[in-house]
Design a protein around this motif. Structure first.
Motif, PDB file in Angstrom:
ATOM      1  N   ASN A   1       0.797  -1.231   0.000  1.00 22.70           N
ATOM      2  CA  ASN A   1       0.000   0.000   0.000  1.00 22.70           C
ATOM      3  C   ASN A   1       0.828   1.279   0.000  1.00 22.70           C
ATOM      4  O   ASN A   1       0.275   2.373  -0.076  1.00 22.70           O
ATOM      5  CB  ASN A   1      -0.940   0.001   1.207  1.00 22.70           C
ATOM      6  N   THR A   2       2.136   1.164   0.122  1.00 19.65           N
ATOM      7  CA  THR A   2       2.999   2.345   0.143  1.00 19.65           C
ATOM      8  C   THR A   2       2.952   3.040  -1.213  1.00 19.65           C
ATOM      9  O   THR A   2       3.036   2.393  -2.254  1.00 19.65           O
ATOM     10  CB  THR A   2       4.450   1.945   0.476  1.00 19.65           C
ATOM     11  N   ILE A   3       2.816   4.359  -1.187  1.00 23.98           N
ATOM     12  CA  ILE A   3       2.787   5.163  -2.413  1.00 23.98           C
ATOM     13  C   ILE A   3       4.118   5.900  -2.535  1.00 23.98           C
ATOM     14  O   ILE A   3       4.559   6.569  -1.597  1.00 23.98           O
ATOM     15  CB  ILE A   3       1.632   6.187  -2.401  1.00 23.98           C
TER      16      ILE A   3
ATOM     17  N   GLU B   1       3.241   8.938  -9.533  1.00 24.38           N
ATOM     18  CA  GLU B   1       2.946   8.404  -8.195  1.00 24.38           C
ATOM     19  C   GLU B   1       2.504   6.967  -8.382  1.00 24.38           C
ATOM     20  O   GLU B   1       1.562   6.698  -9.129  1.00 24.38           O
ATOM     21  CB  GLU B   1       1.854   9.217  -7.505  1.00 24.38           C
ATOM     22  N   VAL B   2       3.202   6.053  -7.694  1.00 25.72           N
ATOM     23  CA  VAL B   2       3.007   4.632  -7.931  1.00 25.72           C
ATOM     24  C   VAL B   2       2.889   3.901  -6.604  1.00 25.72           C
ATOM     25  O   VAL B   2       3.669   4.145  -5.679  1.00 25.72           O
ATOM     26  CB  VAL B   2       4.204   4.063  -8.727  1.00 25.72           C
ATOM     27  N   ALA B   3       1.930   2.984  -6.520  1.00 21.61           N
ATOM     28  CA  ALA B   3       1.821   2.116  -5.346  1.00 21.61           C
ATOM     29  C   ALA B   3       2.850   0.998  -5.475  1.00 21.61           C
ATOM     30  O   ALA B   3       3.148   0.540  -6.582  1.00 21.61           O
ATOM     31  CB  ALA B   3       0.418   1.529  -5.246  1.00 21.61           C
ATOM     32  N   ALA B   4       3.382   0.553  -4.358  1.00 22.67           N
ATOM     33  CA  ALA B   4       4.365  -0.528  -4.375  1.00 22.67           C
ATOM     34  C   ALA B   4       3.787  -1.782  -5.022  1.00 22.67           C
ATOM     35  O   ALA B   4       4.514  -2.544  -5.666  1.00 22.67           O
ATOM     36  CB  ALA B   4       4.849  -0.824  -2.961  1.00 22.67           C
ATOM     37  N   SER B   5       2.480  -1.987  -4.889  1.00 21.04           N
ATOM     38  CA  SER B   5       1.843  -3.161  -5.499  1.00 21.04           C
ATOM     39  C   SER B   5       1.933  -3.130  -7.031  1.00 21.04           C
ATOM     40  O   SER B   5       1.856  -4.171  -7.669  1.00 21.04           O
ATOM     41  CB  SER B   5       0.382  -3.254  -5.066  1.00 21.04           C
ATOM     42  N   GLU B   6       2.118  -1.944  -7.633  1.00 24.74           N
ATOM     43  CA  GLU B   6       2.268  -1.823  -9.082  1.00 24.74           C
ATOM     44  C   GLU B   6       3.689  -2.133  -9.542  1.00 24.74           C
ATOM     45  O   GLU B   6       3.945  -2.303 -10.725  1.00 24.74           O
ATOM     46  CB  GLU B   6       1.910  -0.413  -9.546  1.00 24.74           C
TER      47      GLU B   6
END
Length: 129
Positions: A57-59, A96-101
């Motif tokens: 969930n980290t952005i 801006e990217v979520a770690a899940s991406e």
């Protein structure tokens, strides 16, 4: 005191410390500025940006501050090959990217890769959430 000074509250106040009844102003909550991680990625190599300290969930705010395209991704170990799915940013581009991406949820290393044979790349990363 109540019967002696009925209706004269200003005289009753002399006998009591009213400061304990007053609300104290709360200091404003100051959010710390997010830390900016920046570094150079050597030609034709990968660099570790973060080792753990983030979850799916980290952005991340990512800026390619160099002059070559950079690929961003996460891996289980830093010596893993560059995966097929990455976030590639051109020079000057930001996202801006979520770690899940960037990879699987269990990955512990946030990486940057420079495909250029001759020119180093550079980045700036901000952990937003």
């Amino acid at each position: 005191l109540g019967s002696d000074f009925a209706g004269q509250m200003d005289k009753v106040k002399v006998y009591f410390d009213q400061s304990i009844l007053k609300r104290r102003a709360q200091p404003p909550v100051i959010e710390p500025e997010p830390e900016v991680l920046s570094d150079v990625v050597a030609p034709n190599s990968s660099a570790t940006i973060l080792q753990s300290g983030f979850d799916a969930n980290t952005i991340f705010g990512i800026v390619n501050s160099g002059s070559v395209n950079l690929k961003f991704y996460t891996t289980i170990v830093p010596c893993d090959t560059v995966p097929a799915v990455t976030i590639e940013l051109a020079p000057g581009e930001e996202d801006e990217v979520a770690a899940s991406e960037l990879g699987a949820d269990g990955n512990m290393f946030f990486m940057a890769h420079n495909d250029s044979e001759t020119t180093p790349g550079s980045y700036e990363i901000t952990v937003l959430e």
